[in-house]
Scaffold this active site. Structure first.
Site, PDB file in Angstrom:
ATOM      1  N   LYS A 117      -0.971   2.711  11.530  1.00  0.00           N
ATOM      2  CA  LYS A 117      -1.325   3.818  10.925  1.00  0.00           C
ATOM      3  C   LYS A 117      -2.194   4.654  11.698  1.00  0.00           C
ATOM      4  CE  LYS A 117      -0.429   2.278   6.119  1.00  0.00           C
ATOM      5  NZ  LYS A 117      -0.942   1.853   4.988  1.00  0.00           N
ATOM      6  N   LYS A 199      11.411  -0.493   8.450  1.00  0.00           N
ATOM      7  CA  LYS A 199      11.461  -0.521   6.999  1.00  0.00           C
ATOM      8  C   LYS A 199      11.491   0.570   6.039  1.00  0.00           C
ATOM      9  CE  LYS A 199       6.647  -1.085   6.189  1.00  0.00           C
ATOM     10  NZ  LYS A 199       5.555  -1.074   5.244  1.00  0.00           N
ATOM     11  N   LYS A 202       7.039   4.019   1.696  1.00  0.00           N
ATOM     12  CA  LYS A 202       6.691   5.144   0.929  1.00  0.00           C
ATOM     13  C   LYS A 202       6.379   6.447   1.574  1.00  0.00           C
ATOM     14  CE  LYS A 202       4.047   1.986  -1.983  1.00  0.00           C
ATOM     15  NZ  LYS A 202       2.469   1.373  -2.004  1.00  0.00           N
TER      16      LYS A 202
HETATM   17  P1  TYM Z   1       1.863  -2.068  -0.486  1.00  0.00           P
HETATM   18  O1  TYM Z   1       1.316  -1.217  -1.818  1.00  0.00           O
HETATM   19  O2  TYM Z   1       2.257  -1.099   0.790  1.00  0.00           O
HETATM   20  O3  TYM Z   1       3.251  -2.765  -0.865  1.00  0.00           O
HETATM   21  C1  TYM Z   1       3.428  -3.398  -1.940  1.00  0.00           C
HETATM   22  C2  TYM Z   1       4.609  -4.583  -1.771  1.00  0.00           C
HETATM   23  O4  TYM Z   1       5.797  -4.279  -1.477  1.00  0.00           O
HETATM   24  C3  TYM Z   1       6.411  -4.773  -0.246  1.00  0.00           C
HETATM   25  N1  TYM Z   1       7.015  -3.871   0.554  1.00  0.00           N
HETATM   26  C4  TYM Z   1       8.195  -4.069   1.069  1.00  0.00           C
HETATM   27  N2  TYM Z   1       9.128  -5.309   0.854  1.00  0.00           N
HETATM   28  C5  TYM Z   1      10.324  -5.439   1.183  1.00  0.00           C
HETATM   29  N3  TYM Z   1      10.763  -4.248   2.180  1.00  0.00           N
HETATM   30  C6  TYM Z   1       9.949  -3.237   2.337  1.00  0.00           C
HETATM   31  N4  TYM Z   1      10.553  -2.125   2.839  1.00  0.00           N
HETATM   32  C7  TYM Z   1       8.920  -3.036   1.619  1.00  0.00           C
HETATM   33  N5  TYM Z   1       7.735  -2.427   1.894  1.00  0.00           N
HETATM   34  C8  TYM Z   1       6.650  -2.896   1.202  1.00  0.00           C
HETATM   35  C9  TYM Z   1       4.781  -5.105   0.615  1.00  0.00           C
HETATM   36  O5  TYM Z   1       5.019  -6.119   1.439  1.00  0.00           O
HETATM   37  C10 TYM Z   1       3.854  -5.593  -0.887  1.00  0.00           C
HETATM   38  O6  TYM Z   1       4.074  -6.775  -1.139  1.00  0.00           O
HETATM   39  N6  TYM Z   1      -1.975  -4.379   1.011  1.00  0.00           N
HETATM   40  C11 TYM Z   1      -1.029  -4.192   0.121  1.00  0.00           C
HETATM   41  C12 TYM Z   1      -1.629  -4.533  -1.241  1.00  0.00           C
HETATM   42  C13 TYM Z   1      -2.577  -5.485  -1.487  1.00  0.00           C
HETATM   43  C14 TYM Z   1      -2.622  -6.700  -1.975  1.00  0.00           C
HETATM   44  C15 TYM Z   1      -3.532  -7.481  -2.228  1.00  0.00           C
HETATM   45  C16 TYM Z   1      -1.241  -7.505  -1.857  1.00  0.00           C
HETATM   46  C17 TYM Z   1      -3.976  -5.039  -1.553  1.00  0.00           C
HETATM   47  N7  TYM Z   1      -4.347  -6.489  -1.988  1.00  0.00           N
HETATM   48  C18 TYM Z   1      -3.792  -8.833  -2.554  1.00  0.00           C
HETATM   49  C19 TYM Z   1      -1.350  -8.827  -2.054  1.00  0.00           C
HETATM   50  C20 TYM Z   1      -2.582  -9.522  -2.435  1.00  0.00           C
HETATM   51  C21 TYM Z   1      -0.081  -3.056   0.231  1.00  0.00           C
HETATM   52  O7  TYM Z   1      -0.555  -2.157   0.792  1.00  0.00           O
HETATM   53  O8  TYM Z   1       1.054  -3.285  -0.242  1.00  0.00           O
END
Ligand code: TYM
Length: 331
Positions: A117, A199, A202
């Site tokens: 990032k 991947k 968003k």
């Molecule tokens: P975030 O908001 O970017 O993504 C949410 C979830 O979606 C999964 N994900 C994917 N899985 C499969 N293929 C993809 N292309 C793909 N893109 C995203 C992510 O792995 C995630 O599970 N830091 C985290 C949010 C968070 C969190 C936490 C998660 C904050 N605190 C505590 C678990 C526990 C995040 O940015 O996810």
């Protein structure tokens, strides 16, 4: 609710950008499939989202949208805690304590997501973006979490949470449970439709990259038809040689509940176009059904659920925080 003997799940999603089928298949569907067997806590992590600029007029709407997506995916708020991160102050308080006593700059410098990032040399990156994995560790550790179901891009962050817990327990007293990530064998990394080497995300500019959960089903069908495929004509799962078709096979398999090997058989001797047309219909059907559920949930109902979720989350989080402070010597 009596004291549960079930293991605890914690996971969360940021209210930034538009959720796509990667988020759904890698994370939310995984939660919905297993959450009733656990003591489950699902969070909308708004304090994570603000580590990059967000429109203040839109942020709370996004929080409601994400919570609605959890509910429309089958998470029953009677059976799980669903809440908004900023409603439970213990998250930032534990984040600070971990920053001060357990997290090392060298840990955070290793985080590939931060490196990605920040790789464009932008000097206006917030300190919060760098520290983000410590807030995520606080989220997880506050709830004595056993299992963290996520997509594979979050694995390194969950491992950091585990390392910080270990370090804290070693340096002070045994306060934290050591969490483990739960990553699907299939679906943990759904790739971009327009570029199956990276991947689905968003934040990629082109909308052809992803199927969004709130996409018009007709638009989604077109995106599938336009998805990048590979040389040759065989419908075969082979990530190295056929990343495009392999990604579409994974999406098909998860949405239709069919094994990839059965799909390969079904499409033996058939052309990419026919395969894509069928997948486009499956995607459209899924979205129509999903959006029907989504549209039945009112904003007011979501706000009530989030308020109730925070009331249930606070005592768990505060109890852990009190033990952490006591261990450090602050009372
Ligand atoms: P975030 O908001 O970017 O993504 C949410 C979830 O979606 C999964 N994900 C994917 N899985 C499969 N293929 C993809 N292309 C793909 N893109 C995203 C992510 O792995 C995630 O599970 N830091 C985290 C949010 C968070 C969190 C936490 C998660 C904050 N605190 C505590 C678990 C526990 C995040 O940015 O996810």
């Amino acid at each position: 609710m009596g004291k549960s003997t079930k293991k605890r799940i914690f996971s969360g999603i940021q209210p930034s950008g538009n959720l796509h089928i990667g988020n759904y298949l890698g994370a939310i569907k995984q939660w919905a499939d297993i959450y009733a067997d656990y003591d489950s806590v699902f969070c909308v992590v708004d304090y994570h989202a603000i580590t990059v600029p967000q429109d203040p007029k839109n942020l709370q709407k996004k929080v409601i949208e994400i919570a609605k997506i959890y509910l429309a995916s089958g998470i029953d708020p009677e059976k799980a805690i669903v809440f908004q991160q900023s409603h439970v102050r213990a998250h930032v308080e534990l984040c600070w304590l971990l920053n001060a006593v357990s997290a090392r700059i060298s840990d955070l410098q290793k985080m590939t997501q931060f490196k990605d990032k920040s790789s464009d040399g932008n000097i206006n990156i917030s300190a919060g973006l760098f520290d983000y994995p410590v807030l995520m560790a606080a989220d997880i550790l506050l709830y004595n979490t056993d299992v963290v179901p996520v997509g594979d891009d979050q694995l390194q962050h969950v491992e950091l949470a585990r390392d910080l817990a270990k370090r804290f327990n070693h340096d002070y007293t045994n306060v934290f449970k050591l969490p483990e990530a739960k990553i699907l064998k299939q679906g943990a990394r759904i790739m971009g439709l327009d570029n199956p080497e990276k991947k689905m995300s968003k934040s990629v500019k082109s909308e052809l990259n992803r199927i969004e959960l709130l996409d018009d089903p007709k638009v989604a069908m077109k995106k599938i038809m336009k998805a990048t495929t590979d040389l040759g004509s065989e419908i075969k799962f082979d990530i190295a040689a056929k990343p495009g078709i392999s990604n579409l096979l994974v999406i098909y398999s998860l949405l239709a509940g069919m094994e990839i090997k059965d799909l390969e058989k079904k499409y033996t001797g058939k052309l990419y176009g026919e395969f894509k047309k069928d997948l486009a219909e499956i995607v459209a059907e899924f979205l129509t059904d999903f959006q029907k559920k989504y549209n039945q949930i009112s904003d007011k109902a979501v706000l009530d659920i989030l308020a109730d979720g925070a009331c249930r989350a606070v005592p768990i989080a505060e109890a852990t925080l009190a033990r952490v402070k006591k261990a450090i010597g602050i009372s």
